[in-house]
Design a protein around this motif. Structure first.
Motif, short mmCIF file in Angstrom:
data_model
loop_
_atom_site.label_atom_id
_atom_site.label_comp_id
_atom_site.label_asym_id
_atom_site.label_seq_id
_atom_site.Cartn_x
_atom_site.Cartn_y
_atom_site.Cartn_z
N GLU A 49 28.20 4.67 50.01
CA GLU A 49 29.08 5.84 50.05
C GLU A 49 29.10 6.60 48.73
O GLU A 49 29.23 7.82 48.71
CB GLU A 49 30.52 5.43 50.40
CG GLU A 49 30.70 5.09 51.85
CD GLU A 49 32.17 4.79 52.17
OE1 GLU A 49 33.06 5.47 51.61
OE2 GLU A 49 32.39 3.90 52.99
N CYS A 50 29.00 5.91 47.62
CA CYS A 50 29.04 6.55 46.30
C CYS A 50 27.64 6.87 45.78
O CYS A 50 27.50 7.47 44.71
CB CYS A 50 29.74 5.62 45.30
SG CYS A 50 31.44 5.27 45.74
N GLY A 51 26.61 6.49 46.51
CA GLY A 51 25.24 6.68 46.06
C GLY A 51 24.78 8.12 46.18
O GLY A 51 25.16 8.85 47.10
N VAL A 52 23.94 8.54 45.20
CA VAL A 52 23.38 9.89 45.19
C VAL A 52 21.90 9.79 44.83
O VAL A 52 21.54 9.12 43.86
CB VAL A 52 24.09 10.81 44.16
CG1 VAL A 52 23.45 12.18 44.14
CG2 VAL A 52 25.57 10.90 44.46
N VAL A 53 21.05 10.45 45.62
CA VAL A 53 19.62 10.53 45.31
C VAL A 53 19.25 12.00 45.24
O VAL A 53 19.44 12.74 46.21
CB VAL A 53 18.76 9.81 46.38
CG1 VAL A 53 17.28 10.00 46.09
CG2 VAL A 53 19.11 8.34 46.47
N ASN A 54 18.74 12.41 44.08
CA ASN A 54 18.24 13.77 43.89
C ASN A 54 16.71 13.70 43.82
O ASN A 54 16.13 13.75 42.74
CB ASN A 54 18.81 14.41 42.62
CG ASN A 54 20.28 14.73 42.76
OD1 ASN A 54 20.68 15.36 43.72
ND2 ASN A 54 21.08 14.25 41.82
N GLY A 55 16.09 13.52 44.97
CA GLY A 55 14.64 13.40 45.04
C GLY A 55 14.24 12.94 46.44
O GLY A 55 15.10 12.69 47.30
N ASN A 56 12.97 12.83 46.66
CA ASN A 56 12.47 12.41 47.98
C ASN A 56 12.55 10.89 48.11
O ASN A 56 12.43 10.16 47.12
CB ASN A 56 11.03 12.87 48.18
CG ASN A 56 10.94 14.39 48.23
OD1 ASN A 56 11.84 15.06 48.73
ND2 ASN A 56 9.86 14.93 47.69
#
Length: 193
Positions: A49-56
């Motif tokens: 829930e707190c995870g963020v991915v800025n990429g493929n």
């Protein structure tokens, strides 16, 4: 999350961790922090829930509960939970999107490949020729003279058997219609011939 299958997590990026650059793992991984780069996972990727991915993202399967800003390629399955946000395209064989999930992009579930294969099959069928050595015969058309009813053919065969002396003893040449008492139509035709 994928029914009853248990996933063994080999790597975890914790809640307050920021990874600047690509993140790679040969096995399953969980991201609860932030990854500023592409993610390549050999197993299942779980974005908490707190995870963020800025990429493929490329993984066998993906369960997204956080935010992903990029394309996700997971051949087996992609699951977006109620807290998920995916801004990007996804490519997978199966997708589950829970109520409340946000998805903005295109979803490719292999239909493009299936359509290409189907088009190739149609092209093969259209270009396939029958072997030259296999004769193609036209169906035989009977002469009008030879066309007879089944009843007429039966009586003709019966007459031929009688002439050859092979007719059943119970049959004689004076067949009568059981209703009218008149010679049957088939017998009349045979007598005329």
């Amino acid at each position: 999350m994928f029914g009853r299958n248990k996933i063994t997590i080999a790597a975890i990026i914790g809640r307050n961790v920021v990874c600047n650059g690509d993140f790679t793992s040969q096995e399953s991984a969980r991201i609860d922090g932030t990854v500023e780069g592409n993610v390549i996972i050999g197993g299942t990727l779980i974005v908490g829930e707190c995870g963020v991915v800025n990429g493929n993202v490329k993984a066998k399967a993906a369960v997204i509960g956080g935010r992903v800003y990029g394309n996700v390629d997971a051949p087996e399955r992609i699951e977006l939970t109620t807290t998920a946000t995916l801004i990007g395209d996804m490519k997978t064989a199966a997708v589950v999107v829970d109520d409340g999930a946000v998805f903005h992009g295109h979803c490719d579930m292999g239909r493009a490949n299936a359509q290409e294969e189907q088009a190739a099959d149609v092209e093969d069928t259209q270009t396939r020729k029958t072997p030259a050595d296999v004769p193609t015969a036209e169906p035989a058309q009977p002469d009008k003279k030879e066309k007879k009813s089944a009843k007429s053919a039966f009586f003709k065969a019966l007459r031929e058997l009688k002439e050859a002396g092979e007719a059943p003893a119970s049959q004689d040449s004076s067949q009568e219609d059981a209703v009218t008492g008149q010679p049957s139509q088939g017998e009349e035709q045979i007598r005329e011939e």
